[in-house]
Design an enzyme around this catalytic site. Structure first.
Site, PDB file in Angstrom:
ATOM      1  N   ASP A  10      -6.294   6.048  17.497  1.00 39.78           N
ATOM      2  CA  ASP A  10      -6.213   7.513  17.568  1.00 39.78           C
ATOM      3  C   ASP A  10      -7.246   8.085  18.521  1.00 39.78           C
ATOM      4  OD1 ASP A  10      -4.265   7.088  15.714  1.00 39.78           O
ATOM      5  OD2 ASP A  10      -5.374   7.905  14.016  1.00 39.78           O
ATOM      6  N   GLU A  44      -6.454  -1.928   8.202  1.00 42.81           N
ATOM      7  CA  GLU A  44      -7.893  -2.314   8.221  1.00 42.81           C
ATOM      8  C   GLU A  44      -8.346  -2.902   6.890  1.00 42.81           C
ATOM      9  OE1 GLU A  44      -6.613   0.590   9.338  1.00 42.81           O
ATOM     10  OE2 GLU A  44      -6.713  -0.140  11.400  1.00 42.81           O
ATOM     11  N   ASP A  83       0.585  -0.668  11.080  1.00 48.14           N
ATOM     12  CA  ASP A  83      -0.429   0.384  11.087  1.00 48.14           C
ATOM     13  C   ASP A  83      -1.247   0.342   9.789  1.00 48.14           C
ATOM     14  OD1 ASP A  83      -1.784   2.520  12.158  1.00 48.14           O
ATOM     15  OD2 ASP A  83      -0.332   4.021  11.501  1.00 48.14           O
TER      16      ASP A  83
END
Ligand SMILES: *[C@@H]1O[C@H](CO)[C@@H](O)[C@H](O)[C@H]1NC(C)=O
Ligand SMILES: *[C@@H]1O[C@H](CO)[C@@H](O)[C@H](O)[C@H]1NC(C)=O
Ligand SMILES: *[C@@H]1O[C@H](CO)[C@@H](O)[C@H](O)[C@H]1NC(C)=O
Ligand SMILES: *[C@@H]1O[C@H](CO)[C@@H](O)[C@H](O)[C@H]1NC(C)=O
Length: 959
Positions: free
Chosen positions: A580, A436, A433
């Site tokens: 999300d 980025e 997670d």
């Protein structure tokens, strides 16, 4: 406005020769084009590759720096269906996507020019630059830059291709488009710069970057284009063209000629790498939440699923398992003590269940933390532009970021620390997670602001023992460090051209954010010298690559990874989820496009958070709102039915979101039970689809239009999707709706719940009643689909006896036009041959693949691969079914057997039906279900490795 006719006239008069190639005639004159061709070097005898030199003749664009003076264009036919065109400044080494992340296949040896499905034309010496790629068979354009300027500078590349107005485009991302899968051609700009922004927000650039598009022309022929470049980029789409604006790297284009959409995708995956084989168990149902505050709650979740008799294959832990300071790979000693977790996970394993743990990209910069101290010692972190460890802020507060780009130190550090975690608790998979990479601060370098006691407190406060984080998280996710702002002219932080990397304060009309907004500074450095400016979009993929290698080494099994940030090639290592999303109907609908796009990008194992992650909606120009309780329940009911057919099926939500595990409401549990029972019966069919994608590239979930690219009405049927070659899912995507009108392409379709048949001579919408708790699922005619009895865990299904469903097609082989529906598995050797050899007969075909479920490599030495071909008379009342055994080895060999065959779509005869069947001459029990038109053959009891030859007839007796 650009006047096309005028430019044609000008061109002819200026160049003085109407006889020049068509492309020059269509192109802008030299004075209007930055580059002209200066020399062409013919290919060598052993290669079809060609090199062309371009010279700058006209600085067309005064902004964004100087154009390169000399460019080299390399045109390399790589296969009959793949062309590679690369443009680079002559004699200069610029950043390009590293081979270590995306290894390129190069050219097929011995390729002959006559075999090429495309023709390339580049302008002649002295003429303005223009590139056209055409489909050789009919001259149809695939790529055509004529009439548009081409700009190539250090930090700005602009390239435009004409796109016919009546063609449809798909695939650029990652972005959430409320309009669905079809890319809007209204001036919409798709921006590629990976970042941590909720996928609930439409139109903005999200976690991954995928500069690939699929174009489908009016006649159904299709091709694909990859602009292999990891730099920030805007792609604008309008009615007549597509424009790339890229802020670095090279022009590195790949063209794939298909001509069917699925072939385009396969050809694309041959460049970026075919997807990893997902472990068999990962096809079961997954439950997770951010905020199961301690191990007892996690145990309750498992018990609650058992109590309502729903399948739960995998339970996950989000960041709450981590120690009080969110140390990734470490367990909290109060809430999730490692010893207790170990016995919990061992207990799951005994039940055939699994556990997956989250990993964060950022590593807490805390003294006394093993991963941090060892990483610092071994120089594992990304550094700032001055060579100091780059500090940002994520959940733990002050963090550093492992440098996963070609860094052997990081590989060793990762294996060591993941092993340390595995020794404590044997995880079955990892969830990558915030990669980025996410940063709650923005700046060239950040440091704690010691003078501000409040900021320091929020940066350093420990997670409460009861995991009551409502107050903590909002302040933790606000930047509490002081960061060095870049100078306005810093070329990496503020490049001359601003891609549309807007901040999250609004929607399309929002504010420009710098490239360093909430991520690692673009000026930061990797150990191999690469700058984050160039490598940013690769962070998640590099992280997945390293984790894949580490997990394989540690567990000795096929890894299961789930990542948020992706780039072409990520699918070789990992699954993806759409991030999300919001708890609302719009996000339920958008999830379908998300699943399909991710499949085109080479990651078939993908899902969206079922029932939605965040209890809020982002409305363009409006304020976030929350749907009422009654609507939530209905939404979750519909989403359970739909999500049961995502390739990766996981219910997940945030700590601040209302609980929505399926067991929360009896009607939602019932809807889930119904849908998952069908999914679980179809696991071997779905797994066989994953195997095909793994060995050949291609999709598992795909648009309905792939079944018939010539059916124009199927092009925007994006509230539906195909799971593999033979299963169509048509969910309800709006509230208070029980009647839907999904589209079906021409052919025979069978209701998966009662096997009744519907035959359509042309593609059309069909009205269906779908009460709450139900979902429309159909099998395509012309397939052989393996099914097995439902069980609560996949372990108990894998080797269970197989019933083959044979779905009779609407039309005999050979009758369909060249453009029309594609038979199921038409691209597969065995099926293509069966169709070819049985003209006038009804042909059905399909694959049964099985393996041990988690072997690292799959090959003919450890798998079962059996193709089934059914050939039936044109009246559908008699036929044969035979097998072609491609592999019969490994753990499933000698165990997996065929128990029954159901022929779907057999028309009843006049009088009393007399069904009969035999196998290899031995009579079999046969029964005919007249209502559904299904002939059921049972008592087969044949191992899949034994040759199968079944004959059946439906006679009749009148009297
Ligand atoms: C495609 O379908 C979506 C959803 O129904 C709709 O909003 C959109 O306008 C359609 N686009 C086209 C080009 O028909
Ligand atoms: C589409 O974009 C191209 C390239 O920017 C431009 O030349 C053309 O005029 C635009 N066409 C329309 C219809 O907006
Ligand atoms: C499990 O079910 C019980 C009984 O319905 C309920 O009180 C509890 O909140 C549930 N736990 C979770 C974690 O959903
Ligand atoms: C100190 O930090 C707090 C929390 O981020 C912030 O609200 C406050 O404005 C800061 N004070 C100063 C003087 O910067």
């Amino acid at each position: 406005m650009h006047n096309h006719r005028l430019s044609i006239l000008l061109c002819i008069s200026l160049l003085g020769s109407a006889a020049q190639s068509a492309l020059a005639a269509a192109g802008a004159p030299v004075q209007q084009q930055a580059y002209a061709v200066s020399a062409v070097a013919a290919g060598t005898a052993s290669s079809l590759a060609r090199t062309t030199q371009l010279s700058l003749v006209n600085e067309q664009l005064q902004q964004y720096g100087q154009s390169f003076e000399q460019l080299t264009v390399q045109v390399t036919p790589e296969t009959a269906s793949r062309l590679h065109v690369k443009v680079a400044p002559t004699g200069q080494q610029l950043w390009e996507v590293p081979e270590s992340i995306v290894p390129r296949p190069g050219s097929e040896p011995g390729l002959s020019s006559s075999s090429l499905q495309y023709a390339v034309e580049l302008s002649q010496p002295g003429q303005p630059f223009g590139l056209t790629v055409n489909r050789k068979s009919n001259g149809q354009p695939i790529f055509d830059t004529n009439g548009h300027r081409f700009i190539f500078k250090d930090q700005y590349i602009e390239l435009t291709t004409n796109v016919p107005e009546d063609a449809d485009l798909y695939g650029l991302g990652e972005v959430s488009l409320p309009t669905g899968l079809l890319l809007p051609r209204d001036g919409t700009v798709i921006t590629m710069w990976a970042r941590d922004l909720a996928s609930a927000m439409p139109y903005v650039n999200l976690y991954g970057s995928h500069p690939f598009y699929l174009q489908i022309n009016r006649d159904g022929s299709s091709h694909g284009v990859l602009f292999l470049n990891s730099n920030g980029m805007d792609v604008s789409l309008n009615k007549t063209s597509l424009t790339y604006k890229v802020i670095g790297g090279l022009v590195d284009l790949y063209f794939f000629t298909g001509p069917t959409p699925e072939e385009v995708i396969r050809q694309y995956h041959q460049v970026i790498g075919a997807p990893a084989m997902t472990p068999y168990w990962s096809l079961g149902f997954h439950q997770t939440r951010w905020g199961y505050q301690n191990i007892s709650v996690l145990e309750e979740v498992v018990a609650n699923y058992t109590a309502v008799d729903l399948p739960l294959e995998v339970v996950w832990s989000d960041i709450e398992y981590m120690s009080t300071r969110f140390w990734t790979m470490e367990f909290d000693e109060h809430r999730y003590p490692a010893a207790k977790m170990k016995s919990f996970v061992e207990g799951l394993h005994e039940q055939g269940q699994h556990w997956v743990a989250i990993q964060d990209a950022g590593v807490a910069a805390d003294k006394g933390y093993k991963a941090y101290e060892e990483g610092t010692r071994d120089r594992v972190w990304i550094t700032d532009h001055k060579g100091k460890d780059y500090l940002g802020q994520v959940w733990p507060g002050k963090t550093v970021y492992p440098d996963y780009l070609d860094n052997a130190n990081t590989s060793r550090w990762l294996v060591d620390n993941l092993q340390h975690m595995y020794d404590k608790v044997p995880y079955d998979g990892l969830w990558l997670d915030m990669n980025e990479a996410s940063n709650f601060c923005s700046g060239m370098q950040c440091k704690p602001n010691r003078r501000n006691k409040t900021a320091t407190y929020w940066l350093e406060v420990e997670t409460p023992r009861d995991y009551n984080i409502n107050e903590l998280i909002p302040l933790r996710t606000t930047c509490q460090m002081s960061c060095e702002e870049p100078a306005a002219d810093n070329k990496w932080e503020s490049p001359p051209y601003n891609i549309q990397n807007f901040d999250n304060t609004g929607m399309r009309e929002n504010r420009q954010a710098g490239l360093g907004w909430k991520t690692i500074a673009p000026s930061a450095l990797h150990a191999n010298g690469a700058r984050e400016y160039d490598a940013h979009n690769l962070y998640g993929t590099a992280m997945a690559l390293e984790h894949h290698a580490a997990v394989e080494k540690i567990t000795g099994k096929r890894p299961f990874l789930l990542t948020r940030s992706t780039f072409p090639g990520a699918g070789r290592f990992t699954a993806h989820w759409t991030g999300d999303n919001g708890v609302n109907w719009e996000n339920l609908y958008m999830s379908i496009a998300g699943i399909i796009n991710t499949n085109m990008w080479g990651m078939p194992m993908v899902g969206a958070d079922i029932c939605g992650f965040a209890d809020m909606a982002f409305k363009e120009g409006g304020s976030p709102d929350v749907i009422p309780e009654s609507s939530l329940r209905e939404l979750c009911n519909r989403w359970a039915s739909l999500g049961a057919f995502y390739p990766f099926s996981r219910n997940h939500y945030a700590y601040f979101t209302r609980s929505h595990e399926y067991y929360q409401w009896p009607d939602v549990a019932a809807a889930a039970k119904k849908a998952y029972s069908l999914r679980y019966q179809l696991l071997s069919y779905i797994y066989s689809g994953f195997f095909l994608a793994h060995v050949k590239g291609g999709t598992v979930a795909r648009p309905l239009l792939f079944t018939d690219p010539s059916d124009v009405d199927a092009r925007n049927a994006t509230a539906q999707w195909m799971m593999g070659e033979a299963l169509l899912v048509s969910p309800v995507v709006t509230e208070a709706t029980t009647t839907i009108k999904p589209h079906f392409t021409a052919g025979a379709w069978y209701n998966a719940w009662d096997n009744t048949r519907m035959t359509l001579s042309k593609g059309q919408a069909v009205e269906l009643e779908v009460p709450l708790g139900d979902i429309a699922v159909h099998y395509r005619g012309g397939a052989v689909i393996p099914t097995q009895p439902y069980a609560k865990v996949t372990r108990d299904i894998r080797l269970a006896p197989v019933t083959l469903l044979v779905t009779l097609p609407a039309e005999p082989a050979g009758k369909s036009e060249a453009a029309g529906p594609l038979a199921p598995y038409a691209h597969e050797e065995v099926c293509a041959a069966a169709i070819e050899e049985n003209e006038g007969q009804l042909v059905s075909c399909g694959l049964l693949y099985m393996d041990r479920g988690d072997d690292i490599q799959v090959s003919a030495d450890n798998t079962v691969q059996v193709w089934y071909t059914a050939v039936s008379s044109a009246d559908g009342r008699s036929g044969t079914l035979s097998s072609t055994i491609k592999a019969h080895a490994g753990d499933a060999a000698g165990k997996l057997r065929i128990a029954a065959v159901h022929i779907l779509g057999v028309p009843a005869a006049e009088g009393t039906a007399v069904p009969a069947a035999s196998i290899n001459g031995r009579p079999l029990a046969a029964a005919f279900d007249e209502t559904a038109g299904v002939l059921k053959i049972s008592g087969i009891e044949l191992l899949v490795g034994e040759p199968l030859d079944i004959t059946w007839t439906l006679g009749s007796f009148s009297g």
